[in-house]
Design an enzyme around this catalytic site. Structure first.
Site, PDB file in Angstrom:
ATOM      1  CG  HIS A  67      31.171  49.624  29.273  1.00  0.00           C
ATOM      2  ND1 HIS A  67      32.548  49.633  29.241  1.00  0.00           N
ATOM      3  CD2 HIS A  67      30.800  48.538  28.559  1.00  0.00           C
ATOM      4  CE1 HIS A  67      32.970  48.591  28.537  1.00  0.00           C
ATOM      5  NE2 HIS A  67      31.926  47.912  28.116  1.00  0.00           N
ATOM      6  CD  GLU A  68      27.450  46.214  28.770  1.00  0.00           C
ATOM      7  OE1 GLU A  68      26.992  45.894  27.660  1.00  0.00           O
ATOM      8  OE2 GLU A  68      28.583  45.864  29.148  1.00  0.00           O
ATOM      9  CG  HIS A  71      29.031  47.852  24.135  1.00  0.00           C
ATOM     10  ND1 HIS A  71      30.138  47.853  23.323  1.00  0.00           N
ATOM     11  CD2 HIS A  71      29.468  47.470  25.355  1.00  0.00           C
ATOM     12  CE1 HIS A  71      31.189  47.501  24.039  1.00  0.00           C
ATOM     13  NE2 HIS A  71      30.816  47.260  25.277  1.00  0.00           N
TER      14      HIS A  71
HETATM   15 ZN   LIG Z   1      31.800  46.314  26.842  1.00  0.00          ZN
END
Ligand SMILES: [Zn+2]
Length: 377
Positions: A67-68, A71
């Site tokens: 998830h990170e 980003h």
């Molecule tokens: Zn996030």
């Protein structure tokens, strides 16, 4: 982040683990082994519950890391600098040094994370379906990952800043109103409302007899509340410093000391009489490094007479150096993130000034006293 250690590097981004993560991994494994898996699946051996729980907990944090990474990779593809990713008690943080310059970039960056979590949840669910009716440890882990990743995606889409959903909402308000400041103000208010709701829900659970969930919800709410408040004040500073360069704020006649004098001379003639705690070191007219009280203390006192400043200082290649043309907004995160009190300002290798926290505060005070809150234009 202090208390973190590096575990590796993915796509050129350093991955750190904070000590709080180790605590949460133990707690999560324990709660899965005695709660989630024990309630949903029967007839496994004790060791199986614990091993399955540990694997599920580690895979969940791997999903948080992905998830990170989503980003960070979008941010980097859009030209922003990603320093590292740290996993800690609440999940992960991508340490991205600048704020996005347009609402479009902010939208893509923010949305990439929850979208990735929802995708991982969806894939886990499809794999689970492919296994058919099944209560094996593999099916149990897939089921858990499906539920948690969907929850993670949905939770992060709550439209309160600084959650991802808050950033998505901010980019939309920013696009519509044309003002980043308005976007931040609206979404930090929404973020605070959600934070108070979580805290109230936590109190409700707590007094309803569900102590642990109550404390946990209250804790997350409190965390969101402080994060929203600090994001708001940070954005206020950013709008005050819009268009201001380092050269306008820096102290342009900083105290410097030559690299070839002894530490004893440095202490006797510079530090003690002037009450200095640190000074920039120069050699000819070039910046050579920075010397602080801690560097002096690290050399035994009886050697101060012989050791030159140049041997005890932090050399320039280990310092973060800025140029007078850089915008203050790009440089501020460097000072905050690294806990640095002063940055040398260099032009063609020559020290032209020092940017310190004091100088920035002074700049703000003078403008406040003059009644100037915003730069014209
Ligand atoms: Zn996030």
């Amino acid at each position: 982040m202090p208390g973190s250690f590096r575990i590796g590097r993915i796509a050129g981004i350093d991955i750190f683990i904070h000590v709080s993560w180790l605590i949460i991994i133990v707690l999560l494994t324990w709660s899965l082994a005695t709660g989630w898996f024990a309630v949903l699946y029967h007839g496994w051996g004790t060791a199986t519950y614990w091993i399955v729980s540990l694997i599920a907990a580690l895979l969940l944090f791997l999903a948080v890391l992905v998830h990170e990474l989503a980003h960070s990779l979008v941010a980097r593809a859009r030209g922003l600098t990603v320093k590292n990713i740290t996993l800690y008690i609440f999940g992960g943080v991508s340490n991205i040094e600048q704020e996005p310059q347009t609402p479009g970039v902010e939208f893509q960056m923010a949305f990439a994370g929850p979208l990735t979590s929802l995708l991982i949840g969806g894939i886990a669910y499809l794999l689970l379906l492919a296994l058919g009716k099944n209560t094996s440890p593999l099916a149990a882990i897939l089921g858990y990952l499906a539920v948690m990743n969907v929850l993670l995606g949905v939770f992060n889409l709550i439209p309160g800043f600084p959650l991802d959903g808050g950033r998505v909402l901010r980019s939309i308000v920013w696009r519509v109103s044309g003002s980043l400041r308005t976007g931040t103000r609206v979404t930090t208010i929404v973020g605070q409302v959600f934070a108070y709701l979580l805290i109230l829900l936590g109190i409700w659970f707590f007094f309803g007899g569900n102590l642990l969930d109550g404390i946990w919800l209250g804790f997350i709410g409190w965390f969101l509340l402080t994060a929203a408040q600090s994001a708001n004040s940070q954005s206020m500073l950013q709008s005050m410093f819009k268009g201001v360069t380092v050269g306008e704020v820096m102290n342009s006649s900083p105290m410097t000391v030559p690299a070839n004098i002894s530490l004893q001379k440095l202490v006797d003639e510079y530090f003690l009489p002037r009450g200095l705690r640190s000074a920039m070191v120069t050699q000819l007219d070039q910046l050579a490094g920075l010397i602080t009280l801690a560097d002096i203390r690290s050399i035994p006192r009886e050697q101060w007479g012989e050791v030159p400043v140049g041997h005890a200082m932090i050399p320039v290649d280990r310092l973060h150096v800025v140029s007078p043309q850089q915008s203050l907004n790009d440089v501020l995160p460097l000072m905050a993130g690294r806990d640095v009190n002063q940055l040398p300002v260099v032009q063609d290798g020559r020290l032209v000034g020092v940017l310190s926290r004091d100088a920035i505060l002074h700049y703000l005070e003078v403008r406040r006293d003059l009644g100037i809150h915003r730069r014209a234009g």
